[in-house]
Design an enzyme around this catalytic site. Structure first.
Site, mmCIF file in Angstrom:
data_model
loop_
_atom_site.group_PDB
_atom_site.id
_atom_site.type_symbol
_atom_site.label_atom_id
_atom_site.label_comp_id
_atom_site.label_asym_id
_atom_site.label_seq_id
_atom_site.Cartn_x
_atom_site.Cartn_y
_atom_site.Cartn_z
ATOM 1 N N ASP A 46 8.615 23.504 23.840
ATOM 2 C CA ASP A 46 8.963 24.849 23.355
ATOM 3 C C ASP A 46 10.099 25.433 24.201
ATOM 4 O OD1 ASP A 46 7.560 25.427 25.651
ATOM 5 O OD2 ASP A 46 6.136 26.807 24.726
ATOM 6 N N SER A 47 10.521 24.683 25.223
ATOM 7 C CA SER A 47 11.756 25.032 25.957
ATOM 8 C C SER A 47 12.937 25.095 24.999
ATOM 9 C CB SER A 47 12.021 24.008 27.061
ATOM 10 O OG SER A 47 11.977 22.686 26.541
ATOM 11 N N ASP A 85 5.043 20.057 21.624
ATOM 12 C CA ASP A 85 4.496 21.159 22.414
ATOM 13 C C ASP A 85 3.882 22.197 21.483
ATOM 14 O OD1 ASP A 85 4.114 22.144 24.931
ATOM 15 O OD2 ASP A 85 6.191 22.782 25.245
ATOM 16 N N LYS A 115 0.980 18.644 23.261
ATOM 17 C CA LYS A 115 0.800 19.170 24.620
ATOM 18 C C LYS A 115 0.479 20.651 24.498
ATOM 19 C CE LYS A 115 4.330 20.320 27.492
ATOM 20 N NZ LYS A 115 3.977 21.734 27.760
ATOM 21 N N GLU A 117 -0.531 24.337 26.974
ATOM 22 C CA GLU A 117 -0.584 24.956 28.301
ATOM 23 C C GLU A 117 -1.942 25.597 28.552
ATOM 24 O OE1 GLU A 117 2.638 27.717 28.922
ATOM 25 O OE2 GLU A 117 4.150 26.269 28.257
ATOM 26 N N GLU A 184 3.333 21.686 36.598
ATOM 27 C CA GLU A 184 4.638 22.353 36.727
ATOM 28 C C GLU A 184 4.626 23.383 37.844
ATOM 29 O OE1 GLU A 184 6.456 23.796 33.107
ATOM 30 O OE2 GLU A 184 8.058 24.795 34.218
HETATM 31 O O1 KIV Z 1 8.694 23.053 26.999
HETATM 32 C C1 KIV Z 1 8.960 22.137 27.780
HETATM 33 O O2 KIV Z 1 10.056 21.560 27.757
HETATM 34 C C2 KIV Z 1 7.946 21.738 28.735
HETATM 35 C C3 KIV Z 1 8.313 20.737 29.794
HETATM 36 C C4 KIV Z 1 9.308 21.269 30.726
HETATM 37 C C5 KIV Z 1 7.133 20.192 30.481
HETATM 38 O O3 KIV Z 1 6.848 22.191 28.662
#
Ligand code: KIV
Length: 296
Positions: A46-47, A85, A115, A117, A184
């Site tokens: 989600d970056s 994510d 993934k 959080e 992280e």
């Molecule tokens: O959103 C993302 O890119 C991430 C990674 C930096 C682990 O969660």
């Protein structure tokens, strides 16, 4: 035989090595290059809210956006595992909503795993998703979706009480069935302690050298995202400078008339056109996409 990196293969790396090399990717062209370079996991993070959409944080990103980028990455990736994510508010509300969103991501995003959080507070959500046969990668420590609660993107777990909470979070994720955990923004010593305490691979970003693998945002490691440079980012190329330099040369050549020259221009052909276009396709599948070719 396929050399596709599977979920069990990632889990086995904890004992057998080598360390897991994970990068983010958001589009087919970059994914193809990272895959060719040997990245083990490509995360559609989600970056993308920050590096693709230019937002100050990741909170507005949606499941549909992650899936749109996931399809592009999955289409271009042969070997690496493709992980999606779960964005803010796609999983926090309840284990049922989390399962629904994870299912949508596998059905429409081309992902092999998701993934998410959080630690103890999302353990039930992880358990529910894993029970449906969807592999889950956890993510503890600095969790960017909690940016406001943390008071910014801050290193976590630097005091013993906070370190104990992050360790308990990682253990809760392992108990719930996560097959790997991103660590992280943690002190290197805590990264080591967590890595030694859990039976699944840890993948660090700003969590020191003792994790079972590492992850970086591709625009950071290529030197293209220059708004923020956290201490843990190492630039393995300076493509940002190369892009600015190439753009300056392009502008100068367009304005000076040096581009396009004859080598980059098409010529005329003699005789009538082939109205069926048959010659262009006989014996050859058209590429999914590609440069304009001379009409044959
Ligand atoms: O959103 C993302 O890119 C991430 C990674 C930096 C682990 O969660």
């Amino acid at each position: 035989m396929s050399d596709k990196i599977t979920v069990p293969a990632i889990a086995a790396r904890k004992q057998a090595g080598p360390k897991i090399a994970m990068l983010t990717a958001y589009d087919a062209t970059v994914a193809r290059l990272l895959d060719e370079g040997g990245a083990d996991i490509l995360l559609v993070g989600d970056s993308l809210g920050m590096v693709i959409q230019g937002l100050p944080n990741t909170l507005p990103v949606t499941v549909d956006e992650i899936c749109y980028h996931g399809r592009a990455v999955a289409r271009a990736t042969r070997r690496a595992q493709v992980v999606g994510d779960m964005p803010f508010m796609s999983f926090q509300i309840s284990p049922e909503r989390a399962l629904e969103a994870a299912g949508q991501m596998l059905k429409t995003g081309g992902f092999e795993a998701v993934k998410l959080e959080g630690g103890q507070s999302v353990a039930e959500h992880v358990r529910r998703i894993v029970a449906a046969g969807i592999p889950v990668m956890g993510h503890v420590g600095l969790t960017p979706q909690s940016v406001h609660a943390m008071g910014g993107f801050r290193v976590q777990g630097q005091r013993e009480d906070a370190a104990a909470r992050v360790l308990a979070d990682a253990q809760a994720l392992e108990d719930a069935g996560a097959y790997s955990i991103v660590l992280e923004g943690l002190p290197a010593d805590l990264g080591r302690r967590i890595t030694e305490s859990v039976g699944v691979p840890t993948i660090g970003i700003g969590a020191g050298p003792h994790c079972d693998g590492q992850v970086l945002v591709c625009y950071d490691f290529l030197g293209m995202y220059r708004d923020i440079k956290p201490k843990f980012v190492k630039r393995f190329a300076e493509l940002g400078d190369a892009v600015v330099e190439a753009t300056k040369r392009y502008v100068a050549e367009v304005q000076g008339g040096a581009f396009p020259d004859a080598a980059h221009s098409f010529g005329m052909k003699s005789g009538p056109s082939d109205p069926t276009g048959a010659k262009a396709v006989v014996g050859q599948a058209p590429p999914a996409y590609g440069p304009a070719r001379d009409e044959s």
